[in-house]
Design an enzyme around this catalytic site. Structure first.
Site, PDB file in Angstrom:
ATOM      1  N   HIS A  20       0.483  -1.410  -0.415  1.00  0.00           N
ATOM      2  CA  HIS A  20      -0.206   0.273  -0.179  1.00  0.00           C
ATOM      3  C   HIS A  20       0.871   1.559  -0.465  1.00  0.00           C
ATOM      4  O   HIS A  20       0.482   2.579  -0.339  1.00  0.00           O
ATOM      5  CB  HIS A  20      -0.965   0.008   1.013  1.00  0.00           C
ATOM      6  CG  HIS A  20      -2.146   0.687   0.710  1.00  0.00           C
ATOM      7  ND1 HIS A  20      -2.620   1.530  -0.246  1.00  0.00           N
ATOM      8  CD2 HIS A  20      -3.522   0.192   1.364  1.00  0.00           C
ATOM      9  CE1 HIS A  20      -3.666   2.058  -0.140  1.00  0.00           C
ATOM     10  NE2 HIS A  20      -4.560   1.626   0.800  1.00  0.00           N
ATOM     11  N   ASP A  77      -2.047   2.250  -4.394  1.00  0.00           N
ATOM     12  CA  ASP A  77      -3.485   2.382  -4.077  1.00  0.00           C
ATOM     13  C   ASP A  77      -4.775   1.607  -4.331  1.00  0.00           C
ATOM     14  O   ASP A  77      -4.474   0.769  -4.747  1.00  0.00           O
ATOM     15  CB  ASP A  77      -4.216   3.849  -4.349  1.00  0.00           C
ATOM     16  CG  ASP A  77      -2.761   5.415  -4.141  1.00  0.00           C
ATOM     17  OD1 ASP A  77      -2.637   4.847  -3.546  1.00  0.00           O
ATOM     18  OD2 ASP A  77      -2.832   5.973  -5.083  1.00  0.00           O
TER      19      ASP A  77
END
Length: 526
Positions: A497, A501
Site C-alpha cells: 500500500h 493505492d
C-alpha cells in the site's frame, strides 16, 4: 626460494573474507595457477590460485579464519626445499594405514601402496550462496566409489546440490558429517585412489568407524534396489536417512524400481500403523506427563531453505504496508477455450495448454494499465519496470521456490507454458540456480492445486504485488436473472500500500477478471 600467497583484491568496499576451504595441505605439490583455496566474502566466493610452482610449505590462515585484503595465506617453497617434510608426512601417513590387527584402514593420504589422496570439495553453489548443509551421505567410509558416482547431497537456501566423486577409489575419510554446515569449496571427504583405493574395494559388512570417529550402520541408499546402478531420487535418500530406514525397507515405485520420496513416506506410515494394528483392545488411558510428551516429540533442525523462507516472509510483513483485495472470476469461457484447443495446441507446440498461461497473459495485460503493481520501492524512489519478469511460485519437497520467467510480456502462450513446465520440473528436482529465482517483478501463486479456496498471499520482496489463484469451485450464480451453476475461482491480490493505492489494486484485479471471463480481450488488447 619461498613465494608468499596473499589475499587478492576482493572487490569494491569489501575489506575482509573468510577462508572457506583449502584444496591443498602442507607438503603437497602445486602448479602455477592451480587452485589453492577459496575465500568467502559477503557476496561472492573468490578462488586463490598458486602464484608459483613448488610445494605448499605451510598454511598461515586456516579454514574459518577471517583475513583482510593482502593478508598472508600461505607460503610456497621450491620442490627441493619441501622434499624432506613431504617425505616425512608420507611416511607417517603410510604407517597409520595399518591397525594393530593388520587390517588396512582407509587413509586420507596415499602411501605404501602407491595410491593417492583426492579431496572431495564443496562444488560451486551459485552466486551469493556462501554455505550449505550436508543433508545426506550416500556412501560410508571404506566403500568403493566410481568416478562421478554420487557421494552426498548438500542443501542450500534454495537448491539441493549433488556431489559426485572426483575420482575412483575408496572413501577414506568423511570430513563433514550429515547436518554440518560447510562453506563454499570446503573439504567434504577424502578418496584414496590408485592401488590404495582398489585395496578397499569391497565395503565392510559390519559397523565400521571411519576417520573422524563417525559411525555408519546402514548400507548406502540406492545400492540395494533391483539394480546396483539405479540411483534413487535425492529427496528419497534424504528422507530415508532422516527416517532411519535402509534401502531394502522401502519398495520403489519409480522407473526400474527407483525409490521416490512418496515411497519413503508410505514406508514410514506403514511402520507406524503396524504396531497399532496389532494392539489389543484399548485400555483406559491416563494423561501423559510433560516428560513423557517430550520423549514422543521429535526435534528436527530447520533446513536452510525453510529458514530463508521464514526470514523473507517475515521481512515482507515487517517492511511493506501489505493489504489484500479479493474478487472472483467465472472460468466458463477460459475453460471452454482451453478444452476446445488443448489437443491441437499440444500437437503443434509439444506442451500442454494449462491455466497458468491464461493467468500470466491476463496479469501482463493488467500490469500495463496499472504499472505501479509491477514497480518497486528503492529508498525514496519508485522504480517502474517496462518489462515483466513473472515469478511462478512452486511447491517442492524442499520447500517453496519462485522460479522467474523473464520477459513474459513478449512471450506467446506456448512459450509461457513451455517455460513453466521446464522450470517447474527443475524446481522439483532441486536443479534451479540462484539466478533463475532472482529479478522477478510480479508473482503468481496457485494454491488452488492443493485445494485452497481462499487465502492472502504474502509479498515476495522487493515486489509490490502477488496474485493468488485458488480452487475452481462450482457455485450457483445469478446470470441474466437466472441461477446457473458456474465454475468460479476466488482471486486475491496482495499489494504494498506504500506504492499501490486501493483504486489501482482493485482496477488490476478487475482487469484480470475481465480478461479471463472473455479471453478474446487478450487478443484485442482491450
Amino acid at each position: 626460494m619461498t613465494t608468499e600467497v596473499r589475499v587478492p583484491t576482493l572487490g569494491e568496499s569489501v575489506t575482509e573474507a573468510t577462508v572457506a576451504t583449502w584444496f591443498k595441505k602442507p607438503g603437497d605439490s602445486v602448479a602455477v595457477d592451480e587452485m589453492l583455496c577459496e575465500l568467502e566474502t559477503d557476496k561472492v566466493t573468490v578462488e586463490v590460485p598458486s602464484p608459483a610452482a613448488g610445494k605448499l610449505a605451510d598454511i598461515v590462515a586456516n579454514e574459518g579464519d577471517t583475513v583482510g585484503v593482502d593478508a598472508l595465506l600461505a607460503n610456497i617453497s621450491a620442490s627441493d626445499e619441501a622434499g624432506a617434510d613431504s617425505s616425512s608426512k608420507a611416511s607417517s601417513s603410510s604407517s597409520e594405514q595399518t591397525s594393530s590387527g593388520g587390517e588396512e584402514k582407509p587413509a586420507a593420504s596415499g602411501g605404501g601402496g602407491g595410491g593417492e589422496s583426492v579431496d572431495v570439495m564443496v562444488p560451486s553453489l551459485g552466486e551469493s550462496v556462501s554455505e550449505a548443509t550436508v543433508s545426506t551421505w550416500f556412501k560410508k567410509v571404506g566403500d568403493a566409489v566410481a568416478q562421478d558416482e554420487m557421494l552426498c547431497e548438500l542443501e542450500t537456501d534454495k537448491v539441493s546440490v549433488e556431489v559426485p566423486a572426483p575420482a575412483a577409489g575408496t572413501l577414506a575419510e568423511i570430513v563433514a558429517p550429515e547436518g554440518e554446515t560447510v562453506q563454499a569449496d570446503a573439504k567434504l571427504a577424502v578418496i584414496s585412489s590408485g592401488e590404495a583405493g582398489s585395496a578397499g574395494a569391497s565395503p565392510p559388512a559390519q559397523k565400521e568407524e571411519g576417520a573422524g570417529g563417525t559411525q555408519y550402520d546402514t548400507p548406502p541408499a540406492g545400492n540395494g534396489g533391483p539394480k546396483g546402478d539405479i540411483e534413487d531420487a535425492p529427496s528419497a535418500k534424504k528422507a530415508m536417512a532422516e527416517a532411519g530406514l535402509s534401502r531394502d525397507q522401502v519398495q520403489g515405485s519409480g522407473k526400474d524400481g527407483r525409490v521416490m520420496k512418496s515411497d519413503v513416506s508410505a514406508a514410514v506410515a506403514a511402520a507406524k500403523s503396524a504396531p497399532a494394528a496389532d494392539a489389543s483392545a484399548p485400555q483406559p488411558q491416563r494423561a501423559p506427563s510433560p516428560a513423557e510428551d517430550a520423549d514422543r516429540e521429535e526435534r528436527v533442525k530447520m533446513t536452510r531453505l525453510r529458514q530463508t523462507i521464514a526470514k523473507r516472509l517475515k521481512d515482507a510483513q515487517n517492511t511493506a504496508a501489505m493489504l489484500t483485495t479479493y474478487n472472483e472470476v467465472d472460468m466458463t469461457e477460459t475453460m471452454a477455450l482451453r478444452s476446445q484447443y488443448k489437443d491441437l495446441f499440444e500437437k503443434k507446440h509439444g506442451v500442454r495448454l494449462g491455466f497458468m498461461s491464461f493467468f500470466t497473459k491476463a496479469c501482463v495485460h493488467a500490469l500495463k494499465e496499472v504499472p505501479e503493481v509491477n514497480a518497486e520501492i528503492d529508498g525514496n524512489e519508485v522504480v517502474y519496470k517496462n518489462f515483466v519478469h513473472m515469478g511462478i511460485a512452486a511447491g517442492t519437497p524442499q520447500g517453496l521456490v519462485v522460479p522467474v520467467i523473464r520477459d513474459v510480456d513478449s512471450k506467446s502462450f506456448a512459450e509461457i507454458e513451455g517455460a513453466i513446465a521446464e522450470k517447474g520440473k527443475r524446481a522439483r528436482d532441486g536443479k534451479l540456480s540462484m539466478a533463475e529465482m532472482q529479478g522477478g517483478t510480479f508473482t503468481i501463486s496457485n494454491g488452488g492445486v492443493y485445494g485452497s479456496l481462499m487465502s492472502s498471499p504474502i509479498l515476495n520482496p522487493p515486489q509490490s504485488g502477488i496474485l493468488g489463484m485458488h480452487k475452481i469451485q462450482e457455485r450457483p450464480m445469478v446470470v441474466d436473472g437466472e441461477i446457473k451453476i458456474r465454475p468460479m475461482m476466488y482471486l486475491a491480490l496482495s499489494y504494498d500500500h506504500r506504492i499501490v493505492d486501493g483504486k489501482g489494486a482493485v482496477t488490476f484485479l478487475v482487469r484480470v477478471k475481465e480478461a479471463l471471463e472473455d479471453p478474446r480481450r487478450l487478443l484485442m488488447d482491450l
